[in-house]
Motif scaffolding. Sequence first.
Motif, PDB file in Angstrom:
ATOM      1  N   ILE A 195       0.853  -1.189   0.000  1.00 30.86           N
ATOM      2  CA  ILE A 195       0.000   0.000   0.000  1.00 30.86           C
ATOM      3  C   ILE A 195       0.894   1.246   0.000  1.00 30.86           C
ATOM      4  N   ARG A 196       0.680   2.134  -0.967  1.00 29.45           N
ATOM      5  CA  ARG A 196       1.418   3.398  -0.994  1.00 29.45           C
ATOM      6  C   ARG A 196       0.823   4.286   0.091  1.00 29.45           C
ATOM      7  N   ILE A 197       1.643   4.628   1.072  1.00 28.62           N
ATOM      8  CA  ILE A 197       1.098   5.191   2.304  1.00 28.62           C
ATOM      9  C   ILE A 197       0.468   6.566   2.092  1.00 28.62           C
ATOM     10  N   ASP A 198       1.056   7.395   1.240  1.00 23.26           N
ATOM     11  CA  ASP A 198       0.486   8.735   1.029  1.00 23.26           C
ATOM     12  C   ASP A 198      -0.938   8.650   0.486  1.00 23.26           C
ATOM     13  N   GLU A 199      -1.089   7.786  -0.513  1.00 20.39           N
ATOM     14  CA  GLU A 199      -2.398   7.611  -1.140  1.00 20.39           C
ATOM     15  C   GLU A 199      -3.408   7.076  -0.115  1.00 20.39           C
ATOM     16  N   PHE A 200      -2.951   6.141   0.707  1.00 20.32           N
ATOM     17  CA  PHE A 200      -3.848   5.606   1.732  1.00 20.32           C
ATOM     18  C   PHE A 200      -4.253   6.686   2.728  1.00 20.32           C
ATOM     19  N   LEU A 201      -3.279   7.485   3.161  1.00 17.58           N
ATOM     20  CA  LEU A 201      -3.583   8.480   4.191  1.00 17.58           C
ATOM     21  C   LEU A 201      -4.556   9.542   3.688  1.00 17.58           C
ATOM     22  N   SER A 202      -4.467   9.892   2.413  1.00 16.72           N
ATOM     23  CA  SER A 202      -5.421  10.898   1.943  1.00 16.72           C
ATOM     24  C   SER A 202      -6.821  10.283   1.845  1.00 16.72           C
ATOM     25  N   PHE A 203      -6.890   9.020   1.459  1.00 19.77           N
ATOM     26  CA  PHE A 203      -8.178   8.314   1.485  1.00 19.77           C
ATOM     27  C   PHE A 203      -8.720   8.263   2.919  1.00 19.77           C
ATOM     28  N   TYR A 204      -7.835   7.872   3.821  1.00 21.02           N
ATOM     29  CA  TYR A 204      -8.214   7.702   5.223  1.00 21.02           C
ATOM     30  C   TYR A 204      -8.731   9.008   5.835  1.00 21.02           C
ATOM     31  N   SER A 233       1.639  -4.392   4.878  1.00 24.05           N
ATOM     32  CA  SER A 233       0.903  -3.153   4.636  1.00 24.05           C
ATOM     33  C   SER A 233      -0.062  -2.856   5.773  1.00 24.05           C
ATOM     34  N   ALA A 234      -0.619  -3.908   6.359  1.00 28.34           N
ATOM     35  CA  ALA A 234      -1.532  -3.677   7.492  1.00 28.34           C
ATOM     36  C   ALA A 234      -0.784  -2.988   8.629  1.00 28.34           C
ATOM     37  N   VAL A 235       0.398  -3.510   8.958  1.00 31.95           N
ATOM     38  CA  VAL A 235       1.189  -2.903  10.031  1.00 31.95           C
ATOM     39  C   VAL A 235       1.560  -1.462   9.662  1.00 31.95           C
ATOM     40  N   LYS A 236       1.940  -1.268   8.411  1.00 32.13           N
ATOM     41  CA  LYS A 236       2.298   0.076   7.953  1.00 32.13           C
ATOM     42  C   LYS A 236       1.139   1.050   8.158  1.00 32.13           C
ATOM     43  N   CYS A 237      -0.030   0.667   7.662  1.00 36.17           N
ATOM     44  CA  CYS A 237      -1.190   1.575   7.741  1.00 36.17           C
ATOM     45  C   CYS A 237      -1.637   1.779   9.184  1.00 36.17           C
ATOM     46  N   ILE A 238      -1.558   0.737   9.985  1.00 42.32           N
ATOM     47  CA  ILE A 238      -1.923   0.874  11.402  1.00 42.32           C
ATOM     48  C   ILE A 238      -0.950   1.824  12.095  1.00 42.32           C
ATOM     49  N   ASN A 239       0.345   1.609  11.867  1.00 40.43           N
ATOM     50  CA  ASN A 239       1.342   2.458  12.533  1.00 40.43           C
ATOM     51  C   ASN A 239       1.223   3.923  12.123  1.00 40.43           C
ATOM     52  N   CYS A 240       0.716   4.166  10.923  1.00 40.81           N
ATOM     53  CA  CYS A 240       0.599   5.548  10.455  1.00 40.81           C
ATOM     54  C   CYS A 240      -0.718   6.201  10.852  1.00 40.81           C
ATOM     55  N   THR A 241      -1.627   5.445  11.449  1.00 34.80           N
ATOM     56  CA  THR A 241      -2.924   6.025  11.809  1.00 34.80           C
ATOM     57  C   THR A 241      -3.285   5.814  13.273  1.00 34.80           C
ATOM     58  N   THR A 242      -2.502   5.037  13.986  1.00 31.29           N
ATOM     59  CA  THR A 242      -2.896   4.653  15.338  1.00 31.29           C
ATOM     60  C   THR A 242      -2.919   5.845  16.290  1.00 31.29           C
ATOM     61  N   GLY A 243      -3.869   5.817  17.224  1.00 28.86           N
ATOM     62  CA  GLY A 243      -3.872   6.802  18.293  1.00 28.86           C
ATOM     63  C   GLY A 243      -2.843   6.450  19.363  1.00 28.86           C
ATOM     64  N   ALA A 244      -2.531   5.166  19.463  1.00 25.28           N
ATOM     65  CA  ALA A 244      -1.579   4.703  20.484  1.00 25.28           C
ATOM     66  C   ALA A 244      -0.176   4.686  19.910  1.00 25.28           C
ATOM     67  N   ALA A 245       0.299   5.851  19.474  1.00 25.67           N
ATOM     68  CA  ALA A 245       1.588   5.923  18.802  1.00 25.67           C
ATOM     69  C   ALA A 245       2.724   5.616  19.769  1.00 25.67           C
ATOM     70  N   ARG A 246       3.540   4.632  19.431  1.00 26.79           N
ATOM     71  CA  ARG A 246       4.674   4.287  20.287  1.00 26.79           C
ATOM     72  C   ARG A 246       5.873   3.940  19.421  1.00 26.79           C
ATOM     73  N   MET A 247       6.994   4.519  19.786  1.00 30.50           N
ATOM     74  CA  MET A 247       8.229   4.283  19.032  1.00 30.50           C
ATOM     75  C   MET A 247       8.538   2.791  18.929  1.00 30.50           C
ATOM     76  N   ALA A 248       8.141   2.040  19.971  1.00 28.13           N
ATOM     77  CA  ALA A 248       8.445   0.609  19.973  1.00 28.13           C
ATOM     78  C   ALA A 248       7.828  -0.099  18.764  1.00 28.13           C
TER      79      ALA A 248
END
Length: 449
Positions: free
Chosen positions: A285-294, A314-329
């Motif tokens: 999933i191209r993340i920029d395109e997903f984020l504008s859709f999201y 891609s699931a992990v990528k999209c989750i990490n870029c949208t999660t409210g529980a953002a953690r560096m880990a």
Amino acid sequence: MKYNRGNKLVLWRRTENECCFCKFLFEVAVVMSIGYACLSVGVPGTDFKSCVMKNAGEERLRDVIAQNLSALENLIEYNIRNHIYLFRISSDIIPFGSSPVNSLAWWDLFEPSLTRIGARIHAAGMRVSMHPGQYTILNSPTQEVVARAVEDLRYHTRFLGALHTGPENKIILHIGGIYGNKDEAVQRFIDEYQKLDDDIKLRLVLENDERSYHICDVLDIARQIGAPAVFDNLHHAIHPCSVDLPDSDWIHACAGTWKDQDGRQKIHYSQQSPDKRRGAHTDSIRIDEFLSFYQNIHGGNIDIMLEVKDKNLSAVKCINCTTGAARMAYLELDWSRYKYLILEKAPGVYHQIRELLKDRDSYPAVEFYHLVEFALKEEAAKGNQINAALHVWGYFKKFASENEKKLCMRHLQKLETQKDDSAGFKRFLLRLAQKYDQKYLLDSLYFYL
DNA sequence: TGACGTCAAGATCCG
DNA sequence: CGGATCTTGACGTCA
């Protein structure tokens, strides 16, 4: 159980251990899950087996089912570890699940393992689904085809039931063919739907397809029969209806077809691969395109099923870029899987990412995945292949046998002198990782992409 | 009658 | 014999 990051209130997802107050918060909170379909990339112990019809004897079927349920269990555990709470279970999990070829009472034979898996799904707050293929067609004019389709829906319903999942765990179906008369074909679909068992109807949701039934057709049918509609953005792009509206409006229109018992509204999301046929999914999933859709649909309380070749990645990528529980880990965990692959393809990017992740108070998810996407497009130069392979070899240096050291040297020389890619070397290193049980390495995408 | 899509099994070839 | 690579299978519709 809740904390503030910046000025944004963040809600933790429900887990087994949380208190009633948090469960209450979960009930009222807007939570979007992002998930993937059927298979994973680079997760050891999650390979599925199948068999051809002529070999589908009782013993073989038992073996395959046992292996597939074990793979499913490992996949569910992987999903939980990686905060993925939406997952489609492959229809092939039980081979010939709706055919007389398979007469095993698998729901009885494997009851303990099915119950155990279902309990894990439930405890994690995960939602699962199934999606019969393009050959399960309820509106065919051929009676035998319809009868087999009904059997197939029974099988899917039985599987989700055997996991003890509720009706919000859906079965996604397309409408079917046209057969020269769309009105009649739609009416046949409605008639056949009405005849289905109630437990099937409770789970069925309808999806627009890329050639016959666009989202207007599906909404119309869904409203008539009282079933929820799933919007698929790529099918819609290829086969839109005459009313021209943005995706977010169609998703909003579909929302009205989802009742309380159906759970959160679901959609399918995928992107067009630039160099393949129309409708072919992207590798990632191209993340920029997903984020504008999201962003356009955010706040809609919607589950998003990704359809993409690299699946869980891609699931992990999209989750990490949208999660409210953002953690560096979370980023560090994903980095640990990409790092040797990126070292091989683009050492410059490898160092850039290391710098990027040094600031432990930041959460540069989008920048991180930009760099990952950029690096993965690169072809690995020979010198970089050697460098990455030596990094991986470093894990075994201390306990490798003399013979293994010799083999490593031979692989090195081969890589230096021939135009050959590094596939053989990688297989050798993967075998060593398995032999010496280097868990960190076994999760590395270096071996799998 | 073949293309369509999808994945692993099965078959075959190579050293 | 092990590994690499090619072909088949299982499904229904439509051109």
